[in-house]
Design an enzyme around this catalytic site. Structure first.
Site, PDB file in Angstrom:
ATOM      1  N   ASP A   1       0.815  -1.212   0.000  1.00 45.13           N
ATOM      2  CA  ASP A   1       0.000   0.000   0.000  1.00 45.13           C
ATOM      3  C   ASP A   1       0.858   1.275   0.000  1.00 45.13           C
ATOM      4  O   ASP A   1       0.635   2.183  -0.805  1.00 45.13           O
ATOM      5  CB  ASP A   1      -0.918  -0.020   1.231  1.00 45.13           C
TER       6      ASP A   1
ATOM      7  N   LEU B   1      -5.034   2.323  -0.135  1.00 44.28           N
ATOM      8  CA  LEU B   1      -4.986   1.620  -1.419  1.00 44.28           C
ATOM      9  C   LEU B   1      -5.449   0.180  -1.293  1.00 44.28           C
ATOM     10  O   LEU B   1      -6.135  -0.347  -2.176  1.00 44.28           O
ATOM     11  CB  LEU B   1      -3.568   1.674  -2.001  1.00 44.28           C
ATOM     12  N   ASP B   2      -5.083  -0.478  -0.203  1.00 42.81           N
ATOM     13  CA  ASP B   2      -5.600  -1.820   0.036  1.00 42.81           C
ATOM     14  C   ASP B   2      -7.124  -1.789   0.138  1.00 42.81           C
ATOM     15  O   ASP B   2      -7.816  -2.647  -0.421  1.00 42.81           O
ATOM     16  CB  ASP B   2      -5.020  -2.386   1.335  1.00 42.81           C
ATOM     17  N   LEU B   3      -7.637  -0.812   0.863  1.00 42.07           N
ATOM     18  CA  LEU B   3      -9.074  -0.749   1.086  1.00 42.07           C
ATOM     19  C   LEU B   3      -9.839  -0.399  -0.182  1.00 42.07           C
ATOM     20  O   LEU B   3     -10.883  -0.999  -0.477  1.00 42.07           O
ATOM     21  CB  LEU B   3      -9.385   0.265   2.189  1.00 42.07           C
TER      22      LEU B   3
ATOM     23  N   GLY C   1      -9.841  -3.280  -2.433  1.00 39.33           N
ATOM     24  CA  GLY C   1     -10.853  -4.209  -1.964  1.00 39.33           C
ATOM     25  C   GLY C   1     -12.251  -3.787  -2.363  1.00 39.33           C
ATOM     26  O   GLY C   1     -13.086  -4.623  -2.744  1.00 39.33           O
TER      27      GLY C   1
END
Length: 406
Positions: A147, A179-181, A184
């Protein structure tokens, strides 16, 4: 009442944040999500603490807060996919699944015979979502990403943080793994769209989802500001690049956020501050003019706000429907009357601690209200249960366990 995805089975081979966030979202919606983890180790994030969940004796468990934040509602099954027997178990699970989530390095699962082209032979209806840093093709495809790196490479840090030349000026990352979220969230939308397509065609789908692509798309208005003007967007601290005034201001006893969104709100704000002449000043009456005279206006507002207490100012702005509020700490967020009313914090039963706190999914359906029954699983908590569902006997399971497959 069953959730909207209670008929869907998900095989979650992903780790860390982006893929597990998709899996948790689908589990919240009622899907049966099986989280496959490495025997004896599990998801990397189990160890990303402290803090760790305490057991009933007050001792640390293996479940970090990070892990607990993205794995609610799943069943945990340990499989060693390095072993042929483990690979065969994954194939059997994929044959019964609607969705597969994975974020292995490029080429890893195809090397084990577990790529999309392999698994669609046993399940042509399978929706296979592959998450990587840079995508399945292109010169950077083999690179590893996290991220923080993508926030930098994707331009987000160049527009986040205080402006150059001001105290504390310089690039900053966002305070959560944004960015991960967002990857997702895009992934959840993608698999649901693929499900809708499958309902019409009967065909599965392969989803190639890259974090750098997500960040580039996520630049949204800042990307368009550049594409239209050719000018490089700059860090502006808490200010908005296209709307004025929006910033953090100091009152006599603390800071507030002001988020004026249109000319009408600006005029109302000025009247509520007993400065109506500012609202009708031709330099400030329209947003485009406020942007041109931004520095002098922001200085004037700062001088006015400094004469007010925080509570009085927020109350005055609320009375005229101008967005303004205090900057809350995380504990203060959960103490807010509105958050309590919406029941955003909840507690789930947990085998080691008794209960574990969790933050509710913000989506509320009228016909299929969400229910939360499973806490994030302990490592391998449901291995025997899932393997029995595949038709394995107790003796079969013990043999696999003895050979290090599960």
């Amino acid at each position: 009442m069953p959730g909207p995805l209670s008929h869907i089975k998900v095989l979650d081979l992903s780790r860390v944040m982006a893929g597990p966030w998709i899996g948790q979202m689908l589990a919240d919606f009622g899907a049966d999500v099986i989280k496959v983890e490495r025997p004896g180790a599990g998801d990397d994030t189990r160890g990303w603490g402290p803090p760790f969940l305490k057991d009933k004796d007050g001792k640390d468990t293996q479940e970090s807060g990070y892990y607990l934040s993205v794995n609610r509602g799943k069943r945990s099954l340990t499989i060693n996919i390095d072993k042929p027997e483990g690979q065969e178990l994954v194939r059997k699970l994929a044959a019964k699944s609607d969705i597969l989530l994975e974020n292995f390095k490029l080429g890893t699962l195809p090397r084990y015979g577990l790529g999309y082209d392999d698994l669609k032979k046993v399940n042509p209806r399978l929706i296979y979502c592959a998450i990587t840093g840079f995508g399945q093709n292109g010169p950077w495809a083999p690179k590893v990403a996290y991220d923080f790196l993508i926030q930098a490479m994707g331009g987000l840090m160049s527009i986040t943080g205080e402006a150059e030349g001001r105290p504390g000026g310089g690039p900053q990352k966002v305070g959560i793994p944004i960015l991960d979220l967002t990857t997702g969230m895009y992934g959840a939308v993608a698999v649901l769209a693929a499900l809708a397509h499958r309902d019409v065609t009967g065909k599965g789908n392969y989803i190639d989802l890259a974090m750098l692509d997500v960040q580039t798309a996520f630049l949204s208005n800042q990307a368009m500001n550049y594409l239209l003007s050719g000018r490089t967007p700059q860090r502006q601290g808490n200010r908005h690049p296209n709307i004025v005034p929006q910033d953090v201001f100091m009152c006599r006893d603390g800071a507030v956020v002001l988020a004026v969104g249109n000319d009408s709100q600006f005029a109302k704000m000025c009247t509520a501050l007993n400065r109506p002449e500012v609202g009708t000043d031709p330099r400030y009456a329209k947003n485009s003019d406020r942007i041109r005279h931004k520095e002098e206006l922001m200085t004037l507002i700062a001088e006015i706000f400094a004469q007010w207490s925080r509570a009085d100012l927020v109350a005055a702005m609320e009375k005229v429907s101008v967005p303004c509020g205090s900057i809350n700490s995380i504990p203060e967020v959960f103490e807010q009357e509105q958050i309590k009313h919406r029941q955003m914090r909840m507690d789930l039963p947990h085998p080691r601690s008794g209960t574990v706190p969790s933050v509710k999914n913000p989506i509320n359906f009228s016909e299929t209200p969400l229910s939360y029954e499973r806490a994030p699983p302990t490592l391998g908590q449901h291995s025997d249960e899932v393997l029995r569902e595949l038709g394995l006997s107790a003796a079969d399971i013990e043999k696999l366990r003895g050979s290090g497959v599960v």
